[in-house]
Design a protein around this motif. Structure first.
Motif, mmCIF file in Angstrom:
data_model
loop_
_atom_site.group_PDB
_atom_site.id
_atom_site.type_symbol
_atom_site.label_atom_id
_atom_site.label_comp_id
_atom_site.label_asym_id
_atom_site.label_seq_id
_atom_site.Cartn_x
_atom_site.Cartn_y
_atom_site.Cartn_z
ATOM 1 N N CYS A 125 1.813 -13.436 7.394
ATOM 2 C CA CYS A 125 1.737 -12.112 6.771
ATOM 3 C C CYS A 125 0.346 -11.852 6.238
ATOM 4 C CB CYS A 125 2.708 -12.037 5.589
ATOM 5 S SG CYS A 125 4.419 -12.307 6.034
ATOM 6 N N ASN A 126 -0.191 -10.701 6.577
ATOM 7 C CA ASN A 126 -1.492 -10.294 6.051
ATOM 8 C C ASN A 126 -1.255 -9.410 4.816
ATOM 9 O OD1 ASN A 126 -3.996 -9.261 5.507
ATOM 10 N ND2 ASN A 126 -4.330 -8.343 7.537
ATOM 11 N N PHE A 127 -1.652 -9.906 3.677
ATOM 12 C CA PHE A 127 -1.434 -9.175 2.426
ATOM 13 C C PHE A 127 -2.569 -8.210 2.100
ATOM 14 C CE2 PHE A 127 2.196 -10.486 -0.358
ATOM 15 C CZ PHE A 127 2.867 -11.265 0.566
ATOM 16 N N THR A 128 -3.469 -7.955 3.046
ATOM 17 C CA THR A 128 -4.613 -7.088 2.729
ATOM 18 C C THR A 128 -4.673 -5.870 3.649
ATOM 19 O OG1 THR A 128 -6.239 -7.969 4.280
ATOM 20 C CG2 THR A 128 -5.898 -9.218 2.243
ATOM 21 N N LYS A 129 -5.545 -4.959 3.238
ATOM 22 C CA LYS A 129 -5.805 -3.722 3.985
ATOM 23 C C LYS A 129 -6.805 -3.946 5.102
ATOM 24 C CE LYS A 129 -6.197 0.881 2.098
ATOM 25 N NZ LYS A 129 -5.565 1.426 0.951
ATOM 26 N N LYS A 168 7.338 -3.479 5.387
ATOM 27 C CA LYS A 168 7.931 -4.404 6.366
ATOM 28 C C LYS A 168 7.332 -5.803 6.224
ATOM 29 C CE LYS A 168 8.540 -0.700 9.797
ATOM 30 N NZ LYS A 168 7.915 -0.124 11.009
ATOM 31 N N MET A 169 6.031 -5.845 5.957
ATOM 32 C CA MET A 169 5.378 -7.154 5.797
ATOM 33 C C MET A 169 5.994 -7.896 4.605
ATOM 34 S SD MET A 169 3.099 -8.909 3.757
ATOM 35 C CE MET A 169 2.080 -7.754 2.841
ATOM 36 N N LEU A 170 6.153 -7.189 3.497
ATOM 37 C CA LEU A 170 6.706 -7.832 2.297
ATOM 38 C C LEU A 170 8.130 -8.306 2.550
ATOM 39 C CD1 LEU A 170 5.144 -5.340 -0.236
ATOM 40 C CD2 LEU A 170 4.710 -7.803 -0.182
ATOM 41 N N ASP A 203 0.859 -1.175 0.000
ATOM 42 C CA ASP A 203 0.000 0.000 0.000
ATOM 43 C C ASP A 203 0.904 1.236 0.000
ATOM 44 O OD1 ASP A 203 -2.546 1.424 0.465
ATOM 45 O OD2 ASP A 203 -1.607 1.933 2.372
ATOM 46 N N GLU A 204 0.693 2.114 -0.972
ATOM 47 C CA GLU A 204 1.568 3.284 -1.086
ATOM 48 C C GLU A 204 1.194 4.377 -0.089
ATOM 49 O OE1 GLU A 204 1.171 4.803 -5.013
ATOM 50 O OE2 GLU A 204 2.795 3.579 -5.813
ATOM 51 N N GLU A 205 -0.017 4.286 0.468
ATOM 52 C CA GLU A 205 -0.528 5.407 1.265
ATOM 53 C C GLU A 205 -0.403 5.134 2.763
ATOM 54 O OE1 GLU A 205 -1.365 7.994 -0.489
ATOM 55 O OE2 GLU A 205 -1.343 6.993 -2.447
ATOM 56 N N GLU A 206 -1.576 4.953 3.396
ATOM 57 C CA GLU A 206 -1.646 4.837 4.854
ATOM 58 C C GLU A 206 -0.702 3.765 5.419
ATOM 59 O OE1 GLU A 206 -5.648 4.071 5.974
ATOM 60 O OE2 GLU A 206 -5.162 3.976 8.142
ATOM 61 N N TYR A 207 -0.625 2.619 4.727
ATOM 62 C CA TYR A 207 0.132 1.506 5.297
ATOM 63 C C TYR A 207 1.457 1.276 4.575
ATOM 64 C CZ TYR A 207 -4.306 0.560 7.568
ATOM 65 O OH TYR A 207 -5.443 0.670 8.322
ATOM 66 N N ARG A 208 2.026 2.335 4.019
ATOM 67 C CA ARG A 208 3.252 2.147 3.244
ATOM 68 C C ARG A 208 4.338 1.463 4.067
ATOM 69 N NH1 ARG A 208 8.016 4.395 2.755
ATOM 70 N NH2 ARG A 208 7.450 6.037 4.206
ATOM 71 N N GLU A 209 4.628 1.989 5.229
ATOM 72 C CA GLU A 209 5.724 1.415 6.014
ATOM 73 C C GLU A 209 5.388 0.007 6.482
ATOM 74 O OE1 GLU A 209 7.810 3.675 8.885
ATOM 75 O OE2 GLU A 209 8.680 4.808 7.216
ATOM 76 N N ARG A 210 4.167 -0.146 6.975
ATOM 77 C CA ARG A 210 3.832 -1.468 7.497
ATOM 78 C C ARG A 210 3.829 -2.507 6.371
ATOM 79 N NH1 ARG A 210 -1.623 -2.245 10.472
ATOM 80 N NH2 ARG A 210 -0.851 -0.774 12.041
ATOM 81 N N SER A 211 3.314 -2.117 5.204
ATOM 82 C CA SER A 211 3.275 -3.112 4.117
ATOM 83 C C SER A 211 4.683 -3.388 3.589
ATOM 84 C CB SER A 211 2.305 -2.705 3.007
ATOM 85 O OG SER A 211 2.728 -1.543 2.332
ATOM 86 N N PRO A 267 -4.227 -4.705 9.360
ATOM 87 C CA PRO A 267 -3.889 -4.561 7.947
ATOM 88 C C PRO A 267 -2.371 -4.665 7.728
ATOM 89 C CG PRO A 267 -5.500 -2.903 8.569
ATOM 90 C CD PRO A 267 -5.126 -3.631 9.823
ATOM 91 N N TYR A 268 -1.973 -5.474 6.789
ATOM 92 C CA TYR A 268 -0.556 -5.659 6.406
ATOM 93 C C TYR A 268 0.352 -6.059 7.574
ATOM 94 C CZ TYR A 268 -2.023 -3.649 1.994
ATOM 95 O OH TYR A 268 -2.664 -3.418 0.821
ATOM 96 N N GLU A 269 -0.229 -6.674 8.554
ATOM 97 C CA GLU A 269 0.605 -7.092 9.686
ATOM 98 C C GLU A 269 1.432 -8.339 9.339
ATOM 99 O OE1 GLU A 269 -1.356 -7.625 13.497
ATOM 100 O OE2 GLU A 269 0.560 -8.221 14.421
ATOM 101 N N ALA A 270 2.602 -8.439 9.921
ATOM 102 C CA ALA A 270 3.435 -9.637 9.775
ATOM 103 C C ALA A 270 4.100 -9.934 11.104
ATOM 104 C CB ALA A 270 4.507 -9.404 8.720
ATOM 105 N N PHE A 271 4.256 -11.224 11.408
ATOM 106 C CA PHE A 271 5.057 -11.581 12.581
ATOM 107 C C PHE A 271 5.741 -12.921 12.356
ATOM 108 C CE2 PHE A 271 0.772 -13.200 13.725
ATOM 109 C CZ PHE A 271 1.081 -14.533 13.981
ATOM 110 N N VAL A 272 6.769 -13.145 13.154
ATOM 111 C CA VAL A 272 7.512 -14.402 13.083
ATOM 112 C C VAL A 272 7.672 -14.940 14.495
ATOM 113 C CG1 VAL A 272 9.679 -15.502 12.386
ATOM 114 C CG2 VAL A 272 8.794 -13.564 11.066
ATOM 115 N N VAL A 273 7.357 -16.224 14.664
ATOM 116 C CA VAL A 273 7.478 -16.860 15.973
ATOM 117 C C VAL A 273 8.514 -17.981 15.883
ATOM 118 C CG1 VAL A 273 6.253 -18.208 17.723
ATOM 119 C CG2 VAL A 273 5.055 -16.413 16.481
ATOM 120 N N LEU A 274 9.343 -18.073 16.922
ATOM 121 C CA LEU A 274 10.384 -19.109 16.938
ATOM 122 C C LEU A 274 10.147 -20.092 18.076
ATOM 123 C CD1 LEU A 274 13.259 -20.027 15.874
ATOM 124 C CD2 LEU A 274 14.177 -18.656 17.744
ATOM 125 N N LEU A 275 10.263 -21.363 17.802
ATOM 126 C CA LEU A 275 10.242 -22.388 18.843
ATOM 127 C C LEU A 275 11.596 -23.059 18.839
ATOM 128 C CD1 LEU A 275 6.917 -24.331 18.189
ATOM 129 C CD2 LEU A 275 7.283 -22.402 19.734
#
Ligand code: NOJ
Length: 556
Positions: free
Chosen positions: A509-513, A350-352, A340-348, A547-555
């Motif tokens: 990773c959430n690829f949506t808004k 990072k997600m990518l 997303d170029e607008e509101e979620y530019r940074e978050r998206s 929206p566009y959230e991403a996380f990584v979990v380690l075990l």
């Protein structure tokens, strides 16, 4: 699987024309790159892939080389190059040169000789054919428009050029061509460079029957693909290159391989290192192509993207090595394409980055990607500099295949120039790239998107990339772990696991808004959160992703 430094590295691509200008002529240069090394060190990358800096008349921004052992005057001198190499090595950064040997410039002395007469000793360095019934020898179209054959009046024959007519194809069938190319590679490796990115290396061997190709969608030219991509002798040539050149040095090699399939990649990038270390495949980048080739504004479908990338992850596992990329100097910016170029530019952004960097393979970052740089608001055709975009605009609009308005829309979205505007260093005039007039327009958003601002802020895209790079060095599972896709049919979520010797990693990773709920596999609930692009503190069973959230979990 063998452990090697190039599997554990992160590569940063520098496009010299647009990185940093040290002398105010509006064009980036080698001294500019040297000035930028501390910035790259701070980011944490291990290797630089340098797009061509060789002498060139610049028909295709340096991918048309007229002297492989000289530096383009725009970029500086060989002394500048040597200094840059030494300074990079001082910082523990290796340098890969771009090796462009499918073709040369038509101004290369070999070609000047070759076209001068039929019995010139360099005649067979290129691919010459007699006219067929008064026309081109076959129906192949060139990548940058028109026929792939150019008639040369001097000797009344055609020469082959898969790209522009100023980029004649070398004849790899001729052993003297191979001798000269290999000697040139030795020369650079002896100088101390660390390897090569090999331009369209999958195209160097042509089917010697030169048959017509299947007609393209607009019915004007045939495709050379079936008779050139992964051609009959390509693996033989690369094995010869390995034996005669690469085996003498500790190098990293990545082949740009248009038309490559997983089956072919297993040969190019086999674990036994008999050819190259890895290839750039195009399948995931071409998912939004189609009938009109790249000139459309279609979006990549997430399910297809997952299928494609997962196929490469699982089928090469243990047999060959992947490269991982969203961007390079030939692709539009990934935030504009999949984020997303607008509101979620940074978050998206990072997600990518998370989605790509947690996979198996060597990640490539293209300059500015680590800032979340976006596509550029080009206005008219006069704003573009790229030969591919300009030629396609004229050819398709003049043939009445596309309207000017529609074509502009398409090249605004897909043009390679989106990646080629100056690197955004700060918010001063010309983004701190040059004190002169830049060779191509700047993205006006440099006032807000720039390296200086991001370095000053902990939660910036830059610092997120820095962390991803660091994690790769800390957790072996990120480099070598086995990959498994989860939720294959989800149109919203890209989730996968990695596993190595009892260590397990989950990437979501959430690829949506939209906000999306996802069922997290039981074993990961309560696991250690390795990285996240939100304020998230933990992972729960029925987790809600922003929206566009991403996380990584380690075990572990
Ligand atoms: C691939 C390169 O990445 C691209 O920039 C160039 O135009 C063609 N090969 C021809 O060299």
């Amino acid at each position: 699987m063998k452990h090697t430094w190039w599997k554990e590295s992160v590569v940063y691509q520098v496009y010299p024309r647009s990185f940093r200008d040290s002398n105010g002529d509006g064009i980036g240069d080698l001294n500019g790159i040297t000035e930028g090394l501390d910035y790259l060190k701070e980011l944490g990358i291990d290797v630089i892939w340098l797009s061509p800096v060789y002498q060139s008349p610049n028909d295709d921004n340096g991918y048309d080389i007229s002297d492989y052992q000289a530096i383009m005057a725009d970029f500086g001198t060989m002394e500048d190059f040597d200094r840059m190499l030494a300074e990079a090595h001082k910082r523990g950064i290796r340098i890969l040169m771009d090796l462009v040997v499918n073709h040369t410039s038509d101004e290369h002395p070999w070609f000047v000789e070759s076209r001068s007469s039929k019995d010139n000793p360099h005649r067979d360095y290129y691919i010459w054919k007699e006219p067929k019934e008064g026309r081109e020898p076959n129906n192949w179209g060139a990548c940058f428009g028109g026929s792939a054959w150019q008639y040369d009046e001097k000797t009344e024959m055609y020469y082959l050029h898969l790209f522009s007519k100023k980029q004649p194809d070398l004849n790899w069938e001729n052993p003297k061509v191979r001798d000269d190319v290999f000697a040139m590679m030795d020369w650079w490796l002896d100088k101390g460079i660390d390897g090569f990115r090999m331009d369209v290396i999958s195209l160097i061997s042509k089917d010697q029957r030169f048959p017509d190709g299947p007609m393209g969608p607009d019915g004007r030219y045939g495709s050379f693909g079936p008779y050139v991509a992964n051609g009959p002798r390509v693996h033989e040539y690369l094995k010869e290159m390995r034996q005669r050149v690469l085996s003498k040095y500790d190098t990293m090699t990545v082949g740009e391989a248009s038309g490559v399939t997983v089956e072919e990649a297993k040969k190019y990038a086999a674990e036994d290192e008999s050819e190259l270390n890895m290839v750039f495949q195009f399948e995931h980048m071409d998912l939004d192509g189609g009938e009109s080739f790249k000139w459309n504004t279609r979006k990549i479908d997430l399910v297809e993207l997952k299928q494609t990338l997962s196929k490469w992850q699982t089928e090469l596992a243990g047999k060959a090595w992947n490269s991982l990329y969203w961007n390079n100097h030939d692709q539009p910016r990934i935030v504009s394409r999949l984020g997303d170029e607008e509101e979620y530019r940074e978050r998206s952004a990072k997600m990518l980055a998370t989605c790509l960097h947690m996979m198996q393979g060597t990640p490539y970052i293209y300059q500015g990607e680590e800032l979340g740089m976006t596509n550029v608001p080009f206005q008219g055709i006069e704003d573009f500099r790229d030969i591919e975009s300009i030629n396609a605009f004229h050819e398709l609009t003049e043939a009445g295949i596309m309207s000017e308005e529609r074509m502009l829309e398409c090249i605004r979205y897909k043009s390679r120039d989106n990646a080629r505007t100056p690197f955004q260093w700060d918010d001063s005039e010309n983004a701190g790239f040059t004190s002169g007039t830049p060779w191509i327009m700047l993205n006006p958003n440099y006032k807000t998107i720039n390296a200086k601002e991001q370095l000053s802020r902990k939660d910036s895209v830059f610092h997120y990339y820095q962390k991803l790079i660091r994690l790769r060095k800390e957790q072996e599972v990120i480099v070598y772990g086995d990959y498994q896709l989860l939720l294959a049919d989800s149109h919203e979520i890209y989730a996968y696991t990695r596993e190595l010797d009892g260590q397990k990693l989950l990437t979501v990773c959430n690829f949506t808004k939209e906000t999306v709920t996802v069922e997290v596999p039981e074993e990961f609930v309560g696991g250690r959160l390795l990285i996240s692009n939100t304020e998230r503190k933990e992972v729960t069973k029925n987790d809600e992703l922003q929206p566009y959230e991403a996380f990584v979990v380690l075990l572990s």
